[in-house]
Design an enzyme around this catalytic site. Structure first.
Site, PDB file in Angstrom:
ATOM      1  N   PRO A  71       2.409   3.220   8.924  1.00  0.00           N
ATOM      2  CA  PRO A  71       2.393   2.196   9.973  1.00  0.00           C
ATOM      3  C   PRO A  71       1.360   2.501  11.048  1.00  0.00           C
ATOM      4  CG  PRO A  71       4.617   3.067   9.593  1.00  0.00           C
ATOM      5  CD  PRO A  71       3.661   3.975   8.900  1.00  0.00           C
ATOM      6  N   GLU A  72       0.479   1.572  11.321  1.00  0.00           N
ATOM      7  CA  GLU A  72      -0.450   1.704  12.437  1.00  0.00           C
ATOM      8  C   GLU A  72      -0.339   0.431  13.265  1.00  0.00           C
ATOM      9  OE1 GLU A  72      -4.191   3.538  11.546  1.00  0.00           O
ATOM     10  OE2 GLU A  72      -3.340   4.687   9.891  1.00  0.00           O
ATOM     11  N   LYS A 103       1.447   1.232  18.825  1.00  0.00           N
ATOM     12  CA  LYS A 103       2.361   1.436  17.702  1.00  0.00           C
ATOM     13  C   LYS A 103       3.826   1.349  18.132  1.00  0.00           C
ATOM     14  CE  LYS A 103      -0.066   5.162  16.373  1.00  0.00           C
ATOM     15  NZ  LYS A 103      -0.334   6.352  15.539  1.00  0.00           N
ATOM     16  N   CYS A 152     -17.929   8.482  -3.118  1.00  0.00           N
ATOM     17  CA  CYS A 152     -18.167   7.542  -2.022  1.00  0.00           C
ATOM     18  C   CYS A 152     -18.630   6.208  -2.611  1.00  0.00           C
ATOM     19  CB  CYS A 152     -19.225   8.100  -1.077  1.00  0.00           C
ATOM     20  SG  CYS A 152     -19.729   6.944   0.202  1.00  0.00           S
ATOM     21  N   CYS A 192     -22.584   6.108  -1.442  1.00  0.00           N
ATOM     22  CA  CYS A 192     -23.640   7.059  -1.812  1.00  0.00           C
ATOM     23  C   CYS A 192     -23.248   7.948  -2.986  1.00  0.00           C
ATOM     24  CB  CYS A 192     -24.019   7.917  -0.610  1.00  0.00           C
ATOM     25  SG  CYS A 192     -22.785   9.184  -0.210  1.00  0.00           S
ATOM     26  N   CYS A 228     -17.074  11.258   4.230  1.00  0.00           N
ATOM     27  CA  CYS A 228     -18.125  11.409   3.231  1.00  0.00           C
ATOM     28  C   CYS A 228     -19.243  12.250   3.843  1.00  0.00           C
ATOM     29  CB  CYS A 228     -18.682  10.052   2.816  1.00  0.00           C
ATOM     30  SG  CYS A 228     -20.183  10.244   1.813  1.00  0.00           S
ATOM     31  N   CYS A 279     -22.660  10.202   3.904  1.00  0.00           N
ATOM     32  CA  CYS A 279     -22.876   9.068   4.806  1.00  0.00           C
ATOM     33  C   CYS A 279     -22.658   9.417   6.282  1.00  0.00           C
ATOM     34  CB  CYS A 279     -21.907   7.930   4.458  1.00  0.00           C
ATOM     35  SG  CYS A 279     -22.231   7.137   2.867  1.00  0.00           S
TER      36      CYS A 279
HETATM   37 ZN   LIG Z   1     -21.212   8.290   1.265  1.00  0.00          ZN
END
Ligand SMILES: [Zn+2]
Length: 265
Positions: free
Chosen positions: A2-3, A51, A236, A239, A260, A263
């Site tokens: 939950p967010e 929240k 990813c 990439c 990643c 990236c």
């Molecule tokens: Zn990446």
């Protein structure tokens, strides 16, 4: 997990079921509130703040609804959920997980495994520490930027999770936001474009506030909804570098974060 978007959608469902209605039966299944009975009272409003979830209930005397008014304050934490059922329908979670039951003439709201469940006669004070709510209609973007920029030495990954700075982001979103900004979560706030990060956060949560399944990629297939969260070792989507998982290690922030290394710099 939950967010802010989950809580916003939960508030919408509870508002439809309860707001303006009279409670015909209530049961609080936590020791501290075991004797609480709100039956006969009117639900005035249902609100989310970050929240946190607030169900505002009028006082027992309808001529003076402010006297004795209370808010049911709940927080879903990791496992919590509110369900709404027609009265008499079998629950989708086991009864022993129920912490509160609120019934009207035609609907039943059940809170399961809530991380916080308390009654408050001053909810504004109880939630006063929260930063601007990312899903508020009157969302205060400049204040959120200001609060984050006041902590230049914090890793951005930690700042995004700090509900005192801005309210609504959880562990999934913080990984996704850092990825989409091309920023390693360990990078200090001072070296981050904070306004752009805050604007992206608002955009992502807002776009997901009424979706049943959260997506940050725009894809709705279960395997394609997120860029990095939960994808350790997978490639990813941009990439083809394997996604890594780590921890920021700052005080009070030991939750995992995904990124990643190709990236994000
Ligand atoms: Zn990446």
């Amino acid at each position: 997990m939950p967010e802010g978007d989950t809580v916003f959608a939960t508030a919408t469902a509870l508002r439809t079921a309860l707001a303006g209605k009279r409670l015909s039966y209530t049961q609080f299944r936590v020791p501290r509130l075991a004797t609480t009975d709100l039956s006969g009272r009117i639900v005035v409003a249902v609100r989310s703040r970050g929240k946190h979830l607030l169900i505002d209930v009028a006082g027992p005397d309808e001529r003076r609804p402010d006297v004795g008014a209370v808010s049911i304050h709940s927080h879903l934490k990791m496992e919590g959920a509110w369900h709404v059922y027609p009265v008499g329908r079998r629950w989708r979670r086991p009864g022993f997980q129920a912490r509160v039951v609120l019934r009207t003439d035609d609907a039943e709201a059940v809170g399961f495994d809530l991380g916080i469940l308390e009654l408050s006669d001053d909810p504004e004070a109880a939630l006063g520490h929260l930063g601007p709510d990312l899903l508020a209609l009157d969302w205060d973007r400049d204040e959120a930027v200001r609060r984050i920029e006041q902590r230049p030495d914090d890793p951005i990954g930690t700042a995004l999770l700090n509900q005192r700075l801005l309210a609504g982001i959880g562990n999934v979103y913080r990984s996704e936001i850092c990825f989409l900004r091309g920023t390693l979560p360990t990078r200090d706030v001072r070296d981050v474009d904070v306004p752009a990060t805050v604007d992206l956060s608002r955009r992502l949560l807002w776009a997901n506030r009424s979706r049943t399944a959260r997506t940050t990629t725009g894809q709705t297939a279960a395997s394609a909804r997120l860029w990095v969260y939960g994808r350790r070792g997978q490639l990813c989507r941009r990439c083809r570098t394997p996604i890594e998982r780590g921890q920021l290690g700052s005080i009070g922030d030991d939750r995992v974060i995904y990124f990643c290394p190709g990236c994000q710099t």
